[in-house]
Motif scaffolding. Structure first.
Motif, PDB file in Angstrom:
ATOM      1  N   LYS A  98     -19.487  -7.140  50.772  1.00 18.02           N
ATOM      2  CA  LYS A  98     -19.477  -7.044  49.314  1.00 18.02           C
ATOM      3  C   LYS A  98     -20.013  -5.692  48.850  1.00 18.02           C
ATOM      4  O   LYS A  98     -21.054  -5.218  49.328  1.00 18.02           O
ATOM      5  CB  LYS A  98     -20.322  -8.170  48.733  1.00 18.02           C
TER       6      LYS A  98
ATOM      7  N   TYR B  35     -14.439  -8.985  38.999  1.00 17.15           N
ATOM      8  CA  TYR B  35     -15.810  -8.590  38.708  1.00 17.15           C
ATOM      9  C   TYR B  35     -16.107  -8.837  37.232  1.00 17.15           C
ATOM     10  O   TYR B  35     -15.218  -8.789  36.380  1.00 17.15           O
ATOM     11  CB  TYR B  35     -16.008  -7.090  38.974  1.00 17.15           C
ATOM     12  N   GLU B  44     -20.391  -6.864  38.787  1.00 18.64           N
ATOM     13  CA  GLU B  44     -20.876  -7.870  39.742  1.00 18.64           C
ATOM     14  C   GLU B  44     -19.710  -8.741  40.175  1.00 18.64           C
ATOM     15  O   GLU B  44     -18.937  -9.215  39.346  1.00 18.64           O
ATOM     16  CB  GLU B  44     -21.966  -8.724  39.096  1.00 18.64           C
ATOM     17  N   LEU B  46     -17.436 -11.680  41.142  1.00 19.29           N
ATOM     18  CA  LEU B  46     -17.321 -13.107  40.856  1.00 19.29           C
ATOM     19  C   LEU B  46     -16.596 -13.836  41.982  1.00 19.29           C
ATOM     20  O   LEU B  46     -17.036 -14.881  42.463  1.00 19.29           O
ATOM     21  CB  LEU B  46     -16.555 -13.340  39.548  1.00 19.29           C
ATOM     22  N   ASP B  56     -14.862 -15.352  49.064  1.00 20.11           N
ATOM     23  CA  ASP B  56     -16.221 -15.302  48.525  1.00 20.11           C
ATOM     24  C   ASP B  56     -16.178 -15.689  47.057  1.00 20.11           C
ATOM     25  O   ASP B  56     -15.606 -14.965  46.252  1.00 20.11           O
ATOM     26  CB  ASP B  56     -16.822 -13.905  48.697  1.00 20.11           C
ATOM     27  N   ASP B  57     -16.741 -16.814  46.724  1.00 22.41           N
ATOM     28  CA  ASP B  57     -16.894 -17.208  45.312  1.00 22.41           C
ATOM     29  C   ASP B  57     -18.318 -17.663  45.063  1.00 22.41           C
ATOM     30  O   ASP B  57     -18.580 -18.488  44.180  1.00 22.41           O
ATOM     31  CB  ASP B  57     -15.880 -18.278  44.912  1.00 22.41           C
ATOM     32  N   SER B  58     -19.247 -17.115  45.826  1.00 19.94           N
ATOM     33  CA  SER B  58     -20.632 -17.546  45.749  1.00 19.94           C
ATOM     34  C   SER B  58     -21.280 -17.255  44.393  1.00 19.94           C
ATOM     35  O   SER B  58     -22.240 -17.918  44.005  1.00 19.94           O
ATOM     36  CB  SER B  58     -21.452 -16.881  46.863  1.00 19.94           C
ATOM     37  N   GLN B  59     -20.780 -16.247  43.673  1.00 17.78           N
ATOM     38  CA  GLN B  59     -21.349 -15.898  42.369  1.00 17.78           C
ATOM     39  C   GLN B  59     -20.499 -16.389  41.204  1.00 17.78           C
ATOM     40  O   GLN B  59     -20.762 -16.032  40.063  1.00 17.78           O
ATOM     41  CB  GLN B  59     -21.520 -14.375  42.274  1.00 17.78           C
TER      42      GLN B  59
END
Lengths: 111, 114
Positions: A98, B35, B44, B46, B56-59
Motif C-alpha cells: 500500500k 482513495y 487514503e 479505501l 485490500d478493503d481493510s479501510q
C-alpha cells in the motif's frame, strides 16, 4: 502508527529560484518513494520516484534526494515557475504494498 | 496520453441519500484503487482491486460503502447512506499490475454532503 510527514506545510518562492520540499518518513524498511504534484481540483500527478538503493535521481528540472540514515526525502525544483504552484506529496511503500501518503506541502510561486 | 476517467466531477447530495462514483482506468491496467482525500491531507486508500477481485478493503467502511469491478475494467464506488463526514474528494487510480507502485490518478469526484 508509521506515517510519512512533511516538515513545512507551505513554501513560498520567487519565480526563477530553486525550491526544496522536504519529507520525513518513519518506516526505515520502505523501499520505494514517490513525489506527486496536485493542482487545485485535480488528481495527484506523478513527478519522480526513487528506490531505496539510490541516493539521488534527476528528472527534468526536478531532483529527488534520499537520505536513509536520517529517513529523509527531498524534492528539488530548479528555476521554479508559476506552473509549479501546487501541493506536493511524498509517498512511500514497501515491497509493492500500500502506498502511504504524507500530508502535503503547498508551494506558492511569486512572479 | 492515456488517462484515468472519473465521473461525475462534482456531486452534491443530502445526508442519508445514496451516491455513486464511476471510474475507467487506463486501458490494460489490472490494478485499480479508490482513495479518499480530505482537503489538505494526502489520499487514503479505501479499496484495491486486482482485475475483478478485491485485494485490500481493510479501510473501507463496509456498513455504508461498497465497490465493485465486475468485468475487471471499470469500477463503481457507492455510499449508502451518505453522512456529513463523507464530504471529500474521491480519487480513482490505476497501475499496470499489482506490486507496480507507479499509480496514475484521475481528476476525482468532489463530494459534498449537506
Amino acid at each position: 502508527g508509521e506515517s510519512v510527514g512533511l516538515h513545512l506545510p507551505t513554501l513560498s518562492v520567487q519565480e526563477g529560484d530553486n525550491s526544496i520540499i522536504n519529507c520525513a518518513y518513519s518506516n526505515s524498511a520502505s523501499d520505494y518513494f514517490i513525489w506527486y504534484k496536485q493542482e487545485s481540483g485535480k488528481g495527484p500527478q506523478f513527478i519522480i520516484d526513487i528506490r531505496s538503493n539510490m541516493d539521488k535521481r534527476q528528472g527534468q528540472r526536478v531532483t529527488v534526494l534520499l537520505n536513509k540514515t536520517v529517513k529523509h526525502l527531498s524534492l528539488q525544483i530548479a528555476a521554479t515557475q508559476p506552473g509549479d504552484s501546487a501541493v506536493y506529496f511524498c509517498a512511500e511503500t514497501l515491497f509493492g504494498g500500500k502506498l502511504i501518503f504524507g500530508q502535503g506541502t503547498e508551494l506558492s510561486v511569486k512572479p | 496520453e492515456a488517462e484515468v476517467a472519473q465521473s461525475p466531477r462534482y456531486k452534491i447530495t443530502e445526508k442519508s441519500q445514496a451516491v455513486a462514483f464511476w471510474c475507467d482506468p487506463i486501458s490494460g491496467h489490472a490494478t485499480l484503487y479508490w482513495y479518499r482525500q480530505i482537503l489538505g491531507q494526502g489520499p487514503e486508500l479505501l479499496v484495491q482491486f486486482q482485475d475483478e477481485s478485491v485485494v485490500d478493503d481493510s479501510q473501507l467502511p463496509k456498513d455504508r460503502f461498497s465497490a465493485e469491478r465486475l468485468k475487471g475494467v471499470d469500477s463503481t464506488l457507492k455510499i449508502q447512506p451518505a453522512e456529513l463526514g463523507d464530504s471529500a474528494m474521491y480519487l480513482c487510480a490505476s497501475s499496470l499490475r499489482r506490486g507496480n507502485e507507479k499509480l496514475f490518478f484521475g481528476s476525482g469526484t468532489q463530494l459534498s454532503v449537506l
